[in-house]
Design an enzyme around this catalytic site. Structure first.
Site, PDB file in Angstrom:
ATOM      1  CG  HIS A  19      40.244  56.376 -13.096  1.00  8.72           C
ATOM      2  ND1 HIS A  19      40.511  57.284 -13.927  1.00  8.72           N
ATOM      3  CD2 HIS A  19      41.012  56.516 -12.110  1.00  8.72           C
ATOM      4  CE1 HIS A  19      41.614  58.067 -13.557  1.00  8.72           C
ATOM      5  NE2 HIS A  19      41.912  57.666 -12.257  1.00  8.72           N
ATOM      6  CG  HIS A  42      51.505  58.979  -5.366  1.00  7.42           C
ATOM      7  ND1 HIS A  42      51.341  58.196  -4.553  1.00  7.42           N
ATOM      8  CD2 HIS A  42      52.714  59.396  -5.589  1.00  7.42           C
ATOM      9  CE1 HIS A  42      52.794  57.840  -4.047  1.00  7.42           C
ATOM     10  NE2 HIS A  42      53.425  58.566  -4.694  1.00  7.42           N
ATOM     11  CB  SER A 103      42.075  59.045  -8.429  1.00 10.06           C
ATOM     12  OG  SER A 103      43.290  59.546  -8.267  1.00 10.06           O
ATOM     13  CD  GLU A 121      50.499  65.846  -7.335  1.00  9.25           C
ATOM     14  OE1 GLU A 121      49.836  64.788  -7.499  1.00  9.25           O
ATOM     15  OE2 GLU A 121      51.689  66.107  -7.892  1.00  9.25           O
ATOM     16  CG  ASP A 147      56.802  61.426   0.110  1.00  8.83           C
ATOM     17  OD1 ASP A 147      55.947  60.663  -0.221  1.00  8.83           O
ATOM     18  OD2 ASP A 147      58.051  61.246   0.280  1.00  8.83           O
ATOM     19  N   GLY A 148      53.108  61.583  -0.576  1.00  7.98           N
ATOM     20  CA  GLY A 148      52.012  60.696   0.085  1.00  7.98           C
ATOM     21  C   GLY A 148      52.614  59.553   0.719  1.00  7.98           C
ATOM     22  CG  ASP A 168      47.850  56.327  -9.694  1.00 11.14           C
ATOM     23  OD1 ASP A 168      48.778  55.518 -10.321  1.00 11.14           O
ATOM     24  OD2 ASP A 168      47.075  57.242 -10.326  1.00 11.14           O
TER      25      ASP A 168
HETATM   26  N1  SAM Z   1      45.908  59.336  -8.985  1.00  9.75           N
HETATM   27  C1  SAM Z   1      45.854  60.217 -10.226  1.00  9.75           C
HETATM   28  C2  SAM Z   1      44.418  59.761 -10.843  1.00  9.75           C
HETATM   29  O1  SAM Z   1      44.207  58.539 -10.958  1.00  9.75           O
HETATM   30  O2  SAM Z   1      43.981  60.655 -11.692  1.00  9.75           O
HETATM   31  C3  SAM Z   1      46.861  60.263 -11.084  1.00  9.75           C
HETATM   32  C4  SAM Z   1      48.310  60.508 -10.215  1.00  9.75           C
HETATM   33  S1  SAM Z   1      49.632  60.395 -11.230  1.00  9.75           S
HETATM   34  C5  SAM Z   1      49.772  58.808 -12.009  1.00  9.75           C
HETATM   35  C6  SAM Z   1      51.056  60.753 -10.009  1.00  9.75           C
HETATM   36  C7  SAM Z   1      50.784  62.074  -9.476  1.00  9.75           C
HETATM   37  O3  SAM Z   1      51.812  61.881  -8.062  1.00  9.75           O
HETATM   38  C8  SAM Z   1      51.730  63.156 -10.174  1.00  9.75           C
HETATM   39  O4  SAM Z   1      50.854  63.968 -10.172  1.00  9.75           O
HETATM   40  C9  SAM Z   1      52.978  63.368  -9.298  1.00  9.75           C
HETATM   41  O5  SAM Z   1      53.242  64.643  -9.275  1.00  9.75           O
HETATM   42  C10 SAM Z   1      52.684  62.917  -7.968  1.00  9.75           C
HETATM   43  N2  SAM Z   1      53.768  62.483  -7.277  1.00  9.75           N
HETATM   44  C11 SAM Z   1      54.934  61.888  -7.282  1.00  9.75           C
HETATM   45  N3  SAM Z   1      55.703  61.615  -6.255  1.00  9.75           N
HETATM   46  C12 SAM Z   1      55.029  62.005  -5.278  1.00  9.75           C
HETATM   47  C13 SAM Z   1      54.913  61.836  -3.841  1.00  9.75           C
HETATM   48  N4  SAM Z   1      55.973  61.150  -3.344  1.00  9.75           N
HETATM   49  N5  SAM Z   1      53.888  62.019  -3.076  1.00  9.75           N
HETATM   50  C14 SAM Z   1      52.687  62.606  -3.729  1.00  9.75           C
HETATM   51  N6  SAM Z   1      52.705  62.763  -4.772  1.00  9.75           N
HETATM   52  C15 SAM Z   1      53.767  62.517  -5.863  1.00  9.75           C
END
Ligand code: SAM
Length: 284
Positions: A19, A42, A103, A121, A147-148, A168
């Site tokens: 961050h 993500h 984020s 997400e 899916d991101g 992320d």
């Molecule tokens: N970016 C956030 C932050 O900095 O506060 C933290 C994100 S965390 C490391 C990863 C997130 O990605 C989780 O909440 C998980 O549920 C989600 N996730 C996992 N695979 C994903 C995908 N293919 N597409 C979107 N989200 C996904």
């Protein structure tokens, strides 16, 4: 695939590094009047309560944001860390640190009317939290329960041709490493001038060791790489001993800004003698 919950890790050393970089990238984009997009592939839950639930079980924030918070009034705190603290202060009142902005929250706080934030997400609970949190808060935020990695393709290039892509993933699945590489490759073909910020974990796993070098090959002459190790690798190989951010098309000021902040982080967040940072760049 849905076991990862960022609430356990919110505000830990890896979030502090991630961050800190994110805030600097946004600050740079905000210097010009022209609107931009942020795509966060993500997103997680958006904002985290450090005084209840997952955060109190793990205690990880104690080794990260709490250490920084304790120094927030120090006059000689490096500028990039002051900038992160400012964003954390927006979510809290007084001296108590309760809420840690993920984020999406940091991005939403910093964006102007006219800029656009697109969040992806997949986790049902996290995406519900995001939808609730951002329901009325801010125009210009769109939330995709999807899916991101796949969704990003359809957003590039963003209409204003200025943008930051934050990637992320949890990396619980081995395939996340491969998907990060494929996604960056495809994204750069669609939007070569975009800024990309990719977080990765330092864990005892071959894919994690290889990732920074593989990323460098995809963006020769336009990357910055920063990592912060806080401790030695555990004997059992478990846990996160550090993390890194790989930035494509970084602002030219980022290297010096991080060079000032990283010794402070090693000194104050490092746990043992293995604490160290790497800061390197190839910008032509
Ligand atoms: N970016 C956030 C932050 O900095 O506060 C933290 C994100 S965390 C490391 C990863 C997130 O990605 C989780 O909440 C998980 O549920 C989600 N996730 C996992 N695979 C994903 C995908 N293919 N597409 C979107 N989200 C996904």
């Amino acid at each position: 695939m849905f076991s990862y919950r960022h609430g356990f890790h919110a505000g830990n050393h890896a979030d502090v590094l991630k961050h800190t970089v994110l805030v600097q990238l946004l600050e740079h984009l905000l210097q010009k009047d022209k609107a931009f997009w942020v795509i966060d592939t993500h997103a997680g839950g958006g904002v985290y309560d450090l005084l209840s639930g997952y955060a109190t079980k793990s205690g990880e924030a104690q080794g990260g944001i709490h250490k920084l918070w304790a120094h927030r009034k120090d006059r000689d705190l490096p500028a990039a860390l002051k900038d992160l603290i400012e964003q954390v202060e927006v979510c809290n009142t007084g001296d108590q640190l309760r809420w840690y902005p993920g984020s999406p929250q940091i991005e939403a706080q910093m964006l102007r009317p006219g800029d656009h934030l697109r969040l992806y997400e997949l986790h049902p609970t996290e995406s519900r939290a995001l939808l609730t949190h951002f329901a009325d808060v801010k125009r210009g935020v769109s939330i995709q329960i999807a899916d991101g990695f796949a969704g990003l393709k359809g957003c590039l290039p963003p209409p204003p041709k200025r943008g930051l892509v934050h990637i992320d993933p949890p990396y619980e699945l081995k395939e996340d490493y491969r998907r990060v590489l494929n996604t960056l490759k495809e994204s750069l073909a669609r939007f070569p001038t975009g800024t990309y910020a990719i977080w990765y974990p330092q864990v005892a796993r071959r894919e994690a060791d290889l990732l920074p070098e593989q990323l460098k090959k995809l963006a020769p002459g336009k990357w910055l790489h920063v990592s912060l190790r806080v401790r030695a690798t555990a004997r059992d190989g478990l846990g996160l001993h550090g993390s890194g951010m790989f930035v494509v098309n970084p602002p030219w000021t980022l290297y010096d800004t991080l060079a000032e902040a990283l010794p402070w982080l090693v000194e104050n967040i490092g746990i043992d003698d293995h604490a160290a940072y790497v800061l390197e760049a190839d910008i032509q």
